[in-house]
Design a protein around this motif. Structure first.
Motif, PDB file in Angstrom:
ATOM      1  N   GLN A   9      50.224  50.202  89.978  1.00 36.70           N
ATOM      2  CA  GLN A   9      51.230  50.966  89.671  1.00 36.70           C
ATOM      3  C   GLN A   9      50.783  51.957  88.559  1.00 36.70           C
ATOM      4  OE1 GLN A   9      55.140  50.212  90.129  1.00 36.70           O
ATOM      5  NE2 GLN A   9      55.815  51.266  92.195  1.00 36.70           N
ATOM      6  N   ALA A  10      50.426  51.394  87.542  1.00 39.68           N
ATOM      7  CA  ALA A  10      49.794  50.796  86.067  1.00 39.68           C
ATOM      8  C   ALA A  10      48.798  51.375  86.114  1.00 39.68           C
ATOM      9  CB  ALA A  10      50.394  49.674  85.105  1.00 39.68           C
ATOM     10  N   LEU A  13      48.882  54.905  87.073  1.00 40.04           N
ATOM     11  CA  LEU A  13      49.150  55.938  86.575  1.00 40.04           C
ATOM     12  C   LEU A  13      47.859  55.881  85.461  1.00 40.04           C
ATOM     13  CD1 LEU A  13      51.171  57.424  84.635  1.00 40.04           C
ATOM     14  CD2 LEU A  13      52.108  55.169  83.932  1.00 40.04           C
ATOM     15  N   PHE A  17      45.987  59.931  84.499  1.00 43.90           N
ATOM     16  CA  PHE A  17      45.692  60.276  83.235  1.00 43.90           C
ATOM     17  C   PHE A  17      44.280  60.589  83.076  1.00 43.90           C
ATOM     18  CE2 PHE A  17      46.352  59.313  78.328  1.00 43.90           C
ATOM     19  CZ  PHE A  17      46.406  60.530  78.580  1.00 43.90           C
ATOM     20  N   MET A 107      51.153  62.712  80.820  1.00 41.80           N
ATOM     21  CA  MET A 107      51.184  61.170  81.455  1.00 41.80           C
ATOM     22  C   MET A 107      52.357  60.727  82.669  1.00 41.80           C
ATOM     23  SD  MET A 107      50.702  57.815  79.960  1.00 41.80           S
ATOM     24  CE  MET A 107      50.599  56.242  79.890  1.00 41.80           C
ATOM     25  N   ALA A 108      53.861  61.395  81.857  1.00 34.26           N
ATOM     26  CA  ALA A 108      55.117  61.741  81.746  1.00 34.26           C
ATOM     27  C   ALA A 108      55.309  62.235  83.965  1.00 34.26           C
ATOM     28  CB  ALA A 108      55.732  61.910  81.124  1.00 34.26           C
ATOM     29  N   ALA A 111      53.251  60.124  85.853  1.00 38.27           N
ATOM     30  CA  ALA A 111      53.854  59.397  86.534  1.00 38.27           C
ATOM     31  C   ALA A 111      54.962  59.212  87.469  1.00 38.27           C
ATOM     32  CB  ALA A 111      54.980  58.562  85.566  1.00 38.27           C
ATOM     33  N   PRO A 115      53.339  56.442  93.859  1.00 35.12           N
ATOM     34  CA  PRO A 115      53.979  55.730  94.918  1.00 35.12           C
ATOM     35  C   PRO A 115      55.396  54.841  94.578  1.00 35.12           C
ATOM     36  CG  PRO A 115      51.911  55.032  94.837  1.00 35.12           C
ATOM     37  CD  PRO A 115      51.359  55.950  93.581  1.00 35.12           C
TER      38      PRO A 115
ATOM     39  N   PHE B   3      60.631  56.102  88.095  1.00 34.24           N
ATOM     40  CA  PHE B   3      59.810  56.059  87.589  1.00 34.24           C
ATOM     41  C   PHE B   3      59.770  57.302  86.456  1.00 34.24           C
ATOM     42  CE2 PHE B   3      58.243  54.215  91.208  1.00 34.24           C
ATOM     43  CZ  PHE B   3      57.783  53.243  91.131  1.00 34.24           C
ATOM     44  N   LEU B   5      59.831  58.572  83.882  1.00 36.81           N
ATOM     45  CA  LEU B   5      58.811  58.651  82.234  1.00 36.81           C
ATOM     46  C   LEU B   5      59.444  59.695  81.419  1.00 36.81           C
ATOM     47  CD1 LEU B   5      57.700  55.202  81.337  1.00 36.81           C
ATOM     48  CD2 LEU B   5      55.418  56.733  81.835  1.00 36.81           C
ATOM     49  N   ARG B   6      59.717  59.046  80.081  1.00 34.20           N
ATOM     50  CA  ARG B   6      59.990  60.753  80.031  1.00 34.20           C
ATOM     51  C   ARG B   6      58.792  60.886  78.907  1.00 34.20           C
ATOM     52  NH1 ARG B   6      65.566  58.641  78.582  1.00 34.20           N
ATOM     53  NH2 ARG B   6      64.367  57.867  77.029  1.00 34.20           N
ATOM     54  N   ALA B   7      58.328  61.826  78.748  1.00 30.41           N
ATOM     55  CA  ALA B   7      57.431  62.137  77.072  1.00 30.41           C
ATOM     56  C   ALA B   7      57.102  61.369  76.308  1.00 30.41           C
ATOM     57  CB  ALA B   7      57.154  63.737  77.279  1.00 30.41           C
ATOM     58  N   ALA B  10      56.636  57.709  77.999  1.00 31.00           N
ATOM     59  CA  ALA B  10      55.408  57.830  78.053  1.00 31.00           C
ATOM     60  C   ALA B  10      53.914  57.927  76.667  1.00 31.00           C
ATOM     61  CB  ALA B  10      54.534  58.954  78.916  1.00 31.00           C
ATOM     62  N   GLY B 104      45.759  46.487  83.587  1.00 27.36           N
ATOM     63  CA  GLY B 104      47.253  46.855  84.539  1.00 27.36           C
ATOM     64  C   GLY B 104      48.693  45.451  84.044  1.00 27.36           C
ATOM     65  N   MET B 107      49.504  47.061  81.026  1.00 30.61           N
ATOM     66  CA  MET B 107      50.529  48.522  80.765  1.00 30.61           C
ATOM     67  C   MET B 107      51.751  48.030  81.276  1.00 30.61           C
ATOM     68  SD  MET B 107      49.560  52.126  81.084  1.00 30.61           S
ATOM     69  CE  MET B 107      50.186  53.391  81.483  1.00 30.61           C
TER      70      MET B 107
END
Lengths: 116, 116
Positions: A9-10, A13, A17, A107-108, A111, A115, B3, B5-7, B10, B104, B107
DNA sequence: CGAATTCGTTACGGAGGCGTATTGTTCCCT
DNA sequence: AGGGAACAATACGCCTCCGTAACGAATTCG
């Protein structure tokens, strides 16, 4: 709210991004420049050339040049330290703050589309 | 496993990740090159120069050069398409797969250390 | 078959990156 | 005050990148 991001997933992302950035014609910064920029905006001031170089383990000219380039984009500014005029203080700018904020939002957003 | 993920998170993730890469002396790829690399490794083959250029909205020489550079690092290989010898097929390599995997993992590891 | 199209690559001039070594200021210390 | 240390910037030679334009090879189409 958890952050158990699997490696696959990273990667996705990161892909999405990077894709978004390239796609948006954002200035094509290198990973080093990005690291400098984010350090200035995320870590506590003051930031000097020497300090940034040490933190990133690169030579000082690398930082000077990164500041030149990003300064041209108005993402950062330099100011002489009044208390020790040998030092240069790296400062944030309005444009830079907006740019960094956009990075975080992008990026958020990517994310959010990952999936499960 | 979510997921959200707040800004701000991120940004910290991006900062830590970029930092880790710079710190590890990994080849200093540009965002464009990274996007090419991840596209090849994450999206379904085949990948041609033309296709990658179109997908990233950049010119073909940009792709050619990115392949030159990353080919030098053995992160990717080129092969002529036998069925239409005008085409070049971009292929994965063992080194490239390891490199991408490391991205991966790095991260994901940085994400694990994010403040809630 | 020949002409036009489609590929990827290369050539070109200009820009910016690198590391090493040097320079000019400013500060420190005796 | 004066010598040395610390700091950022600059010079240098080399390498990679950019976009535009031209190129050779391969295919398609009339």
């Amino acid at each position: 709210m958890s952050f158990e991001l699997r490696a696959t997933q990273a990667l996705k992302l990161l892909h999405d991004f990077g894709f978004g950035l390239v796609h948006d014609q954002a200035p094509d910064l290198s990973l080093r420049q990005l690291a400098v920029l984010l350090t200035v905006y995320l870590e506590r001031p003051p930031h000097t050339v020497r300090g940034l170089a040490a933190k990133l383990k690169v030579t000082k000219p690398v930082i000077t040049r990164a500041l030149d380039t990003m300064g041209r984009f108005e993402l950062l500014t330099r100011r002489r330290d009044p208390s020790d005029r040998r030092n240069v203080i790296v400062q944030r700018t309005v444009k830079g703050a907006l740019y960094v904020e956009r990075l975080g939002d992008l990026m958020a957003a990517k994310a959010r589309n990952l999936p499960r």
